[in-house]
Design a protein around this motif. Structure first.
Motif, PDB file in Angstrom:
ATOM      1  N   PRO A  85      27.753  -8.048 -34.260  1.00 38.89           N
ATOM      2  CA  PRO A  85      26.388  -7.569 -34.475  1.00 38.89           C
ATOM      3  C   PRO A  85      25.569  -7.481 -33.186  1.00 38.89           C
ATOM      4  N   ALA A  86      24.675  -6.504 -33.169  1.00 42.89           N
ATOM      5  CA  ALA A  86      23.798  -6.304 -32.010  1.00 42.89           C
ATOM      6  C   ALA A  86      22.928  -7.533 -31.752  1.00 42.89           C
ATOM      7  N   ALA A  87      22.522  -8.216 -32.808  1.00 40.37           N
ATOM      8  CA  ALA A  87      21.672  -9.404 -32.633  1.00 40.37           C
ATOM      9  C   ALA A  87      22.395 -10.486 -31.828  1.00 40.37           C
ATOM     10  N   LEU A  88      23.694 -10.603 -32.003  1.00 40.50           N
ATOM     11  CA  LEU A  88      24.453 -11.605 -31.256  1.00 40.50           C
ATOM     12  C   LEU A  88      24.561 -11.220 -29.787  1.00 40.50           C
ATOM     13  N   LYS A  89      24.769  -9.939 -29.512  1.00 36.79           N
ATOM     14  CA  LYS A  89      24.791  -9.480 -28.114  1.00 36.79           C
ATOM     15  C   LYS A  89      23.423  -9.685 -27.469  1.00 36.79           C
ATOM     16  N   ASN A  90      22.369  -9.394 -28.205  1.00 34.05           N
ATOM     17  CA  ASN A  90      21.018  -9.605 -27.695  1.00 34.05           C
ATOM     18  C   ASN A  90      20.797 -11.083 -27.357  1.00 34.05           C
ATOM     19  N   ALA A  91      21.301 -11.972 -28.203  1.00 35.49           N
ATOM     20  CA  ALA A  91      21.156 -13.405 -27.953  1.00 35.49           C
ATOM     21  C   ALA A  91      21.891 -13.819 -26.681  1.00 35.49           C
ATOM     22  N   VAL A  92      23.115 -13.321 -26.522  1.00 29.19           N
ATOM     23  CA  VAL A  92      23.868 -13.648 -25.304  1.00 29.19           C
ATOM     24  C   VAL A  92      23.113 -13.141 -24.079  1.00 29.19           C
ATOM     25  N   ASP A  93      22.558 -11.940 -24.169  1.00 31.03           N
ATOM     26  CA  ASP A  93      21.849 -11.345 -23.036  1.00 31.03           C
ATOM     27  C   ASP A  93      20.484 -11.972 -22.778  1.00 31.03           C
ATOM     28  N   THR A  94      19.916 -12.654 -23.756  1.00 27.59           N
ATOM     29  CA  THR A  94      18.600 -13.279 -23.591  1.00 27.59           C
ATOM     30  C   THR A  94      18.666 -14.465 -22.644  1.00 27.59           C
ATOM     31  N   ALA A  95      19.780 -15.152 -22.642  1.00 25.19           N
ATOM     32  CA  ALA A  95      19.979 -16.275 -21.718  1.00 25.19           C
ATOM     33  C   ALA A  95      21.005 -15.831 -20.676  1.00 25.19           C
ATOM     34  N   LYS A  96      21.136 -16.590 -19.619  1.00 29.89           N
ATOM     35  CA  LYS A  96      22.148 -16.271 -18.610  1.00 29.89           C
ATOM     36  C   LYS A  96      22.733 -17.568 -18.087  1.00 29.89           C
ATOM     37  N   GLU A  97      22.037 -18.196 -17.163  1.00 33.72           N
ATOM     38  CA  GLU A  97      22.538 -19.438 -16.576  1.00 33.72           C
ATOM     39  C   GLU A  97      22.734 -20.532 -17.622  1.00 33.72           C
ATOM     40  N   GLU A  98      21.955 -20.465 -18.686  1.00 26.85           N
ATOM     41  CA  GLU A  98      22.011 -21.514 -19.713  1.00 26.85           C
ATOM     42  C   GLU A  98      23.362 -21.575 -20.427  1.00 26.85           C
ATOM     43  N   TRP A  99      24.097 -20.462 -20.462  1.00 27.90           N
ATOM     44  CA  TRP A  99      25.409 -20.430 -21.109  1.00 27.90           C
ATOM     45  C   TRP A  99      26.519 -20.964 -20.204  1.00 27.90           C
ATOM     46  N   ARG A 100      26.326 -20.903 -18.936  1.00 23.76           N
ATOM     47  CA  ARG A 100      27.408 -21.105 -17.959  1.00 23.76           C
ATOM     48  C   ARG A 100      28.109 -22.455 -18.080  1.00 23.76           C
ATOM     49  N   GLY A 101      29.425 -22.374 -17.994  1.00 19.45           N
ATOM     50  CA  GLY A 101      30.248 -23.575 -17.978  1.00 19.45           C
ATOM     51  C   GLY A 101      30.294 -24.318 -19.296  1.00 19.45           C
ATOM     52  N   LYS A 102      29.998 -23.648 -20.395  1.00 23.27           N
ATOM     53  CA  LYS A 102      29.993 -24.316 -21.698  1.00 23.27           C
ATOM     54  C   LYS A 102      31.026 -23.671 -22.622  1.00 23.27           C
ATOM     55  N   PRO A 103      31.661 -24.479 -23.457  1.00 25.26           N
ATOM     56  CA  PRO A 103      32.670 -23.934 -24.375  1.00 25.26           C
ATOM     57  C   PRO A 103      32.046 -23.294 -25.609  1.00 25.26           C
ATOM     58  N   VAL A 104      32.757 -22.298 -26.132  1.00 21.25           N
ATOM     59  CA  VAL A 104      32.333 -21.618 -27.345  1.00 21.25           C
ATOM     60  C   VAL A 104      33.549 -21.360 -28.223  1.00 21.25           C
ATOM     61  N   GLY A 105      33.352 -21.545 -29.509  1.00 18.76           N
ATOM     62  CA  GLY A 105      34.374 -21.219 -30.493  1.00 18.76           C
ATOM     63  C   GLY A 105      33.823 -20.173 -31.441  1.00 18.76           C
ATOM     64  N   PHE A 106      34.715 -19.548 -32.202  1.00 22.79           N
ATOM     65  CA  PHE A 106      34.312 -18.450 -33.079  1.00 22.79           C
ATOM     66  C   PHE A 106      34.773 -18.683 -34.507  1.00 22.79           C
ATOM     67  N   VAL A 107      33.850 -18.429 -35.424  1.00 22.85           N
ATOM     68  CA  VAL A 107      34.141 -18.386 -36.847  1.00 22.85           C
ATOM     69  C   VAL A 107      33.740 -16.989 -37.281  1.00 22.85           C
ATOM     70  N   SER A 108      34.707 -16.219 -37.749  1.00 21.26           N
ATOM     71  CA  SER A 108      34.423 -14.829 -38.101  1.00 21.26           C
ATOM     72  C   SER A 108      34.727 -14.579 -39.568  1.00 21.26           C
ATOM     73  N   TYR A 109      34.102 -13.529 -40.064  1.00 17.86           N
ATOM     74  CA  TYR A 109      34.327 -13.163 -41.450  1.00 17.86           C
ATOM     75  C   TYR A 109      34.172 -11.649 -41.593  1.00 17.86           C
ATOM     76  N   GLY A 110      34.823 -11.120 -42.608  1.00 11.67           N
ATOM     77  CA  GLY A 110      34.736  -9.689 -42.845  1.00 11.67           C
ATOM     78  C   GLY A 110      35.719  -9.262 -43.906  1.00 11.67           C
ATOM     79  N   GLY A 111      36.109  -8.012 -43.842  1.00 12.71           N
ATOM     80  CA  GLY A 111      37.053  -7.451 -44.799  1.00 12.71           C
ATOM     81  C   GLY A 111      38.470  -7.848 -44.459  1.00 12.71           C
ATOM     82  N   LEU A 112      39.338  -6.870 -44.380  1.00 12.49           N
ATOM     83  CA  LEU A 112      40.754  -7.147 -44.139  1.00 12.49           C
ATOM     84  C   LEU A 112      41.019  -7.834 -42.811  1.00 12.49           C
TER      85      LEU A 112
END
Length: 187
Positions: A85-112
């Motif tokens: 979603p565009a909102a998630l990209k916007n969130a990533v782009d809203t911060a910069k240095e604050e994300w650096r060097g931190k781990p992230v995991g993903f939980v996804s959902y959808g169709g097939l």
């Protein structure tokens, strides 16, 4: 290594009306709260009200403060038109240095595909802001059919994946926050 609990922000990436993301995120948080290593917060982009033009606003400042204070993240993302979603990209782009060097995991959902295409695209995006994406993911194929009316699932692969995802996040969070405490990330 610090003995403080790992501050984990679970980010709900969809802001659409009628979205399913809160059901998936609430399930993830419910299970994660049983792990004493984590202090968990839910960061719902639908209420974060981030400006799309990335102007510096009080909402953006509050968001960046939360990102900065966190040790690790889980992005809960749907797959829309083979992407995230565009909102998630916007969130990533809203911060910069604050994300650096931190781990992230993903939980996804959808169709097939269960949102896996969105996850693979997000791995490229988070690498650009110097995050460490953990290998383990959780995905729900035909997600609305995987949860009961109370938001519970008996999907064994997802439950197992949840535990593995937390293990990997904890390992990376402990490793990098120990270094961050005395040496800033050189990004």
């Amino acid at each position: 290594m610090t003995t403080d609990r790992i501050r984990l922000e679970v980010v709900v990436g969809s802001v659409r009306s009628g979205r399913f993301g809160p059901v998936v995120a609430d399930w993830f948080v419910r299970l994660a709260q049983d792990d004493p290593r984590f202090e968990i917060s839910l960061l719902d982009l639908a209420v974060a009200d981030l400006p799309a033009d990335h102007t510096d606003s009080p909402q953006a400042q509050r968001f960046r403060s939360r990102v900065d204070a966190a040790d690790a993240f889980v992005f809960v993302t749907p797959e829309y038109n083979h992407g995230y979603p565009a909102a998630l990209k916007n969130a990533v782009d809203t911060a910069k240095e604050e994300w650096r060097g931190k781990p992230v995991g993903f939980v996804s959902y959808g169709g097939l595909s269960g949102g896996l295409r969105a996850t693979e695209q997000l791995r490229q995006v988070v690498a650009e802001v110097h995050m460490v994406s953990v290998r383990q993911t959780v995905s729900f194929h035909r997600a609305r059919k995987r949860f009961d009316a109370d938001g519970h699932t008996d999907d064994g692969a997802a439950i197992d994946g949840h535990a593995r995802l937390l293990e990997q996040l904890a390992w990376w969070a402990d490793a990098v926050r120990g270094v961050r405490s005395h040496r800033p990330y050189p990004g």
